[in-house]
Design a protein around this motif. Sequence first.
Motif, short mmCIF file in Angstrom:
data_model
loop_
_atom_site.label_atom_id
_atom_site.label_comp_id
_atom_site.label_asym_id
_atom_site.label_seq_id
_atom_site.Cartn_x
_atom_site.Cartn_y
_atom_site.Cartn_z
N MET A 138 0.89 -1.32 0.14
CA MET A 138 -0.02 0.19 0.04
C MET A 138 0.94 1.39 0.06
N THR A 139 2.01 1.29 0.91
CA THR A 139 2.78 2.42 0.71
C THR A 139 3.36 2.69 -0.44
N THR A 140 3.85 1.65 -1.19
CA THR A 140 4.76 1.67 -2.41
C THR A 140 3.61 2.48 -3.54
N PHE A 141 2.25 1.82 -3.36
CA PHE A 141 1.31 2.20 -4.34
C PHE A 141 1.10 3.89 -4.06
N LEU A 142 0.99 4.21 -2.98
CA LEU A 142 0.65 5.75 -2.49
C LEU A 142 1.82 6.46 -2.84
N ALA A 143 3.09 6.03 -2.56
CA ALA A 143 4.29 6.88 -2.91
C ALA A 143 4.50 6.99 -4.54
N SER A 144 4.26 5.78 -5.25
CA SER A 144 4.23 5.99 -6.77
C SER A 144 3.42 6.80 -7.54
N GLY A 145 2.04 6.92 -6.83
CA GLY A 145 1.02 7.48 -7.41
C GLY A 145 1.09 9.07 -6.90
N ALA A 146 1.85 9.45 -5.84
CA ALA A 146 1.96 10.73 -5.61
C ALA A 146 3.13 11.22 -6.41
N LYS A 147 4.18 10.68 -6.75
CA LYS A 147 5.22 10.96 -7.63
C LYS A 147 4.81 11.24 -9.11
N GLY A 148 3.81 10.31 -9.37
CA GLY A 148 3.03 10.45 -10.77
C GLY A 148 2.54 11.73 -10.91
N LEU A 149 1.63 11.86 -9.80
CA LEU A 149 0.68 13.09 -9.80
C LEU A 149 1.49 14.29 -9.77
N ILE A 150 2.79 14.42 -9.13
CA ILE A 150 3.60 15.59 -9.16
C ILE A 150 4.28 15.64 -10.30
N SER A 151 4.52 14.58 -11.07
CA SER A 151 5.12 14.55 -12.33
C SER A 151 4.06 15.21 -13.46
N ALA A 152 2.99 14.68 -13.28
CA ALA A 152 1.80 15.12 -14.23
C ALA A 152 1.72 16.68 -14.24
N GLN A 153 1.60 17.13 -12.93
CA GLN A 153 1.52 18.55 -12.77
C GLN A 153 2.65 19.49 -13.09
N ARG A 154 3.77 18.63 -13.08
CA ARG A 154 4.79 19.52 -13.61
C ARG A 154 4.74 19.80 -15.11
N TRP A 155 4.33 18.74 -15.73
CA TRP A 155 4.13 18.41 -17.28
C TRP A 155 2.85 19.43 -17.59
N ILE A 156 2.08 19.35 -16.98
CA ILE A 156 1.01 20.22 -17.30
C ILE A 156 1.16 21.53 -17.21
N MET A 157 2.02 22.05 -16.10
CA MET A 157 2.39 23.40 -16.07
C MET A 157 3.49 23.88 -16.90
N PHE A 158 4.41 22.78 -17.50
CA PHE A 158 5.27 23.18 -18.49
C PHE A 158 4.40 23.50 -19.97
N ILE A 159 3.55 22.74 -20.35
CA ILE A 159 2.93 22.51 -21.53
C ILE A 159 1.95 23.82 -21.59
N CYS A 160 1.37 24.11 -20.39
CA CYS A 160 0.51 25.38 -20.31
C CYS A 160 1.41 26.64 -20.54
N CYS A 161 2.63 26.79 -19.85
CA CYS A 161 3.40 27.77 -19.90
C CYS A 161 3.76 27.98 -21.28
N ALA A 162 4.10 26.88 -21.95
CA ALA A 162 4.86 27.00 -23.32
C ALA A 162 3.61 27.68 -24.18
N CYS A 163 2.48 27.06 -23.97
CA CYS A 163 1.26 27.80 -24.95
C CYS A 163 0.99 29.09 -24.54
N VAL A 164 1.22 29.70 -23.33
CA VAL A 164 0.87 31.19 -22.94
C VAL A 164 2.04 31.80 -23.39
N ILE A 165 3.42 31.48 -23.38
CA ILE A 165 4.34 32.19 -24.20
C ILE A 165 4.35 32.53 -25.59
N ILE A 166 4.03 31.30 -26.18
CA ILE A 166 3.90 31.24 -27.78
C ILE A 166 2.67 32.07 -27.99
N GLY A 167 1.65 31.92 -27.46
CA GLY A 167 0.43 32.78 -27.78
C GLY A 167 0.74 34.52 -27.48
#
Length: 189
Positions: A1-30
Amino acid sequence: MTTFLASGAKGLISAQRWIMFICCACVIIGLFAQVILRYVFETTMLGLSELILIPTLWMYFIGASYASAQRTHISADVLQSYIRNRRVKGAIRAIVAVISVAIGLILSWWAFLYVEHGLSRPKSTSVYEIPLITVQVAVLVGFVLMTFYTAVNLFSEITTLRTGSAERSESVDVEASAEGINAYEEKEN
């Protein structure tokens, strides 16, 4: 259970970073396109502002939740700079976290109602007719994630108070919180 929570949390943080990066790139290009069109070609692109608005709001709300995860959000903790006792500081942080979770739950509920209203009465942008639900969902996701990270922070503060540990991490450590849950459950059993 602990490993599942930890990997899910790391995946969530990673997804947030990618969303921020892509959105920032779109805003800058726009914005770059808007400046070039306006000052070089002396024209404008109809609806470019509404195209920039969507990634801007996603970047804002995902960034706010990411700041909650990293504990880098704005806080007014002046009282803690005057208090020397670590247990009292921890108790104050726990109380602040309880209040923050309560406020986060209220705001998440309101955001849910906002999305529900947007689904029942769909509206779209004026030029490209992009459904406004794309922006409304960003508000809901942002508040839910902020509340989640604040709840993890609350659990971390309570665990710190129970164990008497004086150290405070600078970011929400979901893996350590999951280990704390397991240790607490084992102690109770």
